[in-house]
Write a protein that holds these residues in place. Structure first.
Motif, short mmCIF file in Angstrom:
data_model
loop_
_atom_site.label_atom_id
_atom_site.label_comp_id
_atom_site.label_asym_id
_atom_site.label_seq_id
_atom_site.Cartn_x
_atom_site.Cartn_y
_atom_site.Cartn_z
N LYS A 154 -5.64 -0.45 -1.60
CA LYS A 154 -4.96 -1.67 -1.17
C LYS A 154 -3.58 -1.32 -0.62
CE LYS A 154 -7.04 -4.35 -4.94
NZ LYS A 154 -6.76 -5.08 -6.21
N GLY A 155 -3.12 -2.15 0.30
CA GLY A 155 -1.77 -1.99 0.80
C GLY A 155 -0.75 -2.30 -0.29
N ARG A 156 0.48 -1.90 -0.06
CA ARG A 156 1.54 -2.17 -1.05
C ARG A 156 1.86 -3.66 -1.08
NH1 ARG A 156 3.50 2.30 -3.16
NH2 ARG A 156 3.41 4.27 -2.00
N ALA A 162 7.13 -12.01 -1.45
CA ALA A 162 6.36 -13.06 -2.13
C ALA A 162 7.28 -14.07 -2.81
CB ALA A 162 5.41 -12.43 -3.14
N GLU A 163 8.31 -13.56 -3.46
CA GLU A 163 9.26 -14.46 -4.14
C GLU A 163 10.03 -15.29 -3.13
OE1 GLU A 163 11.56 -11.93 -6.66
OE2 GLU A 163 10.02 -11.84 -8.22
N GLU A 164 10.37 -14.70 -1.97
CA GLU A 164 11.05 -15.46 -0.92
C GLU A 164 10.19 -16.62 -0.43
OE1 GLU A 164 11.92 -12.70 2.14
OE2 GLU A 164 13.62 -11.76 1.09
N LEU A 165 8.88 -16.41 -0.40
CA LEU A 165 7.95 -17.44 0.05
C LEU A 165 7.66 -18.48 -1.03
CD1 LEU A 165 5.42 -15.20 2.00
CD2 LEU A 165 7.06 -16.81 3.00
N GLY A 166 8.20 -18.24 -2.24
CA GLY A 166 8.03 -19.21 -3.32
C GLY A 166 6.84 -18.98 -4.20
N VAL A 167 6.21 -17.82 -4.11
CA VAL A 167 5.05 -17.52 -4.96
C VAL A 167 5.55 -17.26 -6.38
CG1 VAL A 167 3.09 -16.00 -5.35
CG2 VAL A 167 3.83 -16.51 -3.01
N GLY A 170 3.36 -13.88 -11.60
CA GLY A 170 2.23 -14.01 -12.50
C GLY A 170 0.91 -13.80 -11.78
N PRO A 171 -0.12 -14.55 -12.19
CA PRO A 171 -1.46 -14.34 -11.63
C PRO A 171 -1.54 -14.50 -10.12
CG PRO A 171 -1.57 -15.70 -13.61
CD PRO A 171 -0.12 -15.55 -13.27
N ALA A 172 -0.67 -15.30 -9.54
CA ALA A 172 -0.72 -15.49 -8.09
C ALA A 172 -0.46 -14.19 -7.35
CB ALA A 172 0.30 -16.55 -7.66
N PHE A 173 0.38 -13.34 -7.93
CA PHE A 173 0.63 -12.04 -7.31
C PHE A 173 -0.67 -11.23 -7.22
CE2 PHE A 173 5.47 -11.22 -8.10
CZ PHE A 173 5.77 -12.40 -7.43
N SER A 174 -1.39 -11.19 -8.33
CA SER A 174 -2.64 -10.44 -8.36
C SER A 174 -3.65 -11.01 -7.38
CB SER A 174 -3.22 -10.43 -9.77
OG SER A 174 -2.37 -9.78 -10.67
N ARG A 175 -3.70 -12.32 -7.31
CA ARG A 175 -4.65 -12.99 -6.40
C ARG A 175 -4.37 -12.57 -4.95
NH1 ARG A 175 -8.10 -17.27 -6.61
NH2 ARG A 175 -8.40 -18.41 -4.64
N LEU A 176 -3.12 -12.57 -4.57
CA LEU A 176 -2.76 -12.18 -3.21
C LEU A 176 -3.09 -10.71 -2.96
CD1 LEU A 176 0.61 -14.12 -2.93
CD2 LEU A 176 -1.34 -14.39 -1.38
N HIS A 177 -2.80 -9.86 -3.95
CA HIS A 177 -3.07 -8.43 -3.79
C HIS A 177 -4.56 -8.15 -3.69
CE1 HIS A 177 -1.56 -4.14 -4.92
NE2 HIS A 177 -1.76 -4.27 -3.64
N GLU A 178 -5.36 -9.03 -4.24
CA GLU A 178 -6.82 -8.89 -4.15
C GLU A 178 -7.39 -9.47 -2.86
OE1 GLU A 178 -8.12 -10.82 -7.67
OE2 GLU A 178 -7.42 -9.20 -9.01
N GLY A 179 -6.50 -9.99 -1.99
CA GLY A 179 -6.94 -10.49 -0.70
C GLY A 179 -7.27 -11.96 -0.67
N VAL A 195 2.15 -10.76 2.50
CA VAL A 195 2.85 -10.03 1.41
C VAL A 195 2.20 -8.70 1.06
CG1 VAL A 195 3.80 -12.14 0.38
CG2 VAL A 195 1.54 -11.34 -0.33
N VAL A 196 1.12 -8.36 1.71
CA VAL A 196 0.42 -7.10 1.41
C VAL A 196 0.38 -6.25 2.68
CG1 VAL A 196 -1.72 -6.01 0.61
CG2 VAL A 196 -1.00 -8.22 -0.36
N GLY A 197 0.78 -5.00 2.56
CA GLY A 197 0.79 -4.09 3.69
C GLY A 197 -0.60 -3.63 4.08
#
Length: 307
Positions: A154-156, A162-167, A170-179, A195-197
């Motif tokens: 996965k990209g970095r 993500a925080e700048e966008l208001g995410v 918590g779990p939302a971070f993982s969800r985004l990193h999982e695509g 938010v993912v490279g």
């Protein structure tokens, strides 16, 4: 995630007092893989502390200096009350020879031994986040090489963005990193690509076994982290290399250049060069500008991620 190589045997067909016949141990996280098993491989495994918990043996060809360690290794596993199955992968058309080695001592092991014939271009084994693929080699018998190729990672994850966008953390971070996209409380939808490279390449180790230089070695993997190539002879025996279906150090370096390899390890050195491998290094370094090494038996290499 660990990926390492231990050189158990680096000699050509005839062992020397310091080099055992061909064998290579690869560890990737919990998986332990063995590539070739020349005479005395089990003792080399003891010397190097690898243990015997290998799950797969990948045979490049059935010449004695690459397979005569199999009967003793299986007997030791049997004495140790092994129960887990062992898979032996071998070139197409050599199943009978491998089966004969397995039953050489008159008794089949008490654990399952599965023999899998493969041809160039096949998927020999699929592990967790990696695979072992085969490629055609050019030796004077049925032969193949193997490439361990990791999946893309996965990209970095850009937490600050993500925080700048208001995410919320918590779990939302993982969800985004999982695509997967995330909908915020205000109805805004944040997409993973925000938010993912880009995906990052995995690592690759290519092992040729005995071979003349081949185009397939160049094609099997893009910029391998480590190319382990036959270098039986130096330039003084270039004709002998061609006649016996081997490579010189310079020829191996040319293949490494064309493949874009990051490191080149020269193995299967003829016993005629016992104690004097400087010519191999010099000739390879004249062609290949990246790291060239002639590993000794017992040498251990960690394969790092390039990023």
């Amino acid at each position: 995630m660990q990926l390492s190589v231990t050189f158990l045997g680096t000699s050509g067909a005839i062992p020397t007092t310091t080099r055992n016949p061909s064998s290579l141990f690869v560890a990737r996280e919990g998986d332990q893989l063995l590539f070739d098993a020349g005479e005395g491989t089990q003792r080399q495994m003891m010397r190097c502390g690898t243990g015997f918990a290998i799950s797969h043996v990948f045979v490049t060809h059935c010449h004695g200096d690459h397979v005569l360690g199999i009967p003793g290794l299986l007997q030791t596993m049997d004495f140790n009350d092994r129960e887990d199955p062992l898979s032996i992968h071998c070139p197409h058309g050599t199943r009978r020879q491998i089966r004969s080695l397995v039953s050489l001592l008159g008794n089949r092991p008490s654990f399952p031994v599965r023999i899998n014939e493969v041809s160039g271009g096949d998927l020999a084994y699929r592990g967790d986040d990696y695979e072992v693929r085969t490629f055609d080699t050019d030796h004077d018998t049925r032969s193949i090489g193997y490439a361990l190729i990791e999946d893309e990672r996965k990209g970095r994850f850009d937490r600050e963005r993500a925080e700048e966008l208001g995410v919320p953390v918590g779990p939302a971070f993982s969800r985004l990193h999982e695509g997967k996209s995330v909908e915020l409380e205000n109805g805004t939808v944040v997409e993973p690509e925000q938010v993912v490279g880009d995906p990052r390449p995995g690592r690759t180790v290519v092992y040729t076994g005995d071979t003349r230089p081949t185009e397939a070695t160049v094609d099997v993997a893009d910029e391998p982290d480590l190319l382990i190539h036959d270098a039986t002879f130096a330039d003084d025996r270039v004709d002998r290399a061609a006649d016996t279906a081997h490579s010189t150090a310079r020829q191996a370096a040319r293949i490494a250049n064309r493949a874009g390899a990051k490191r080149l390890a020269l193995v299967h050195l003829s016993s005629r060069y016992a104690g004097r491998s400087s010519a191999h290094l010099e000739e390879a370094r004249e062609v290949f500008e990246r790291e060239v090494l002639i590993p000794d038996d017992g040498d251990h290499l960690e394969i790092p991620h390039q990023d």
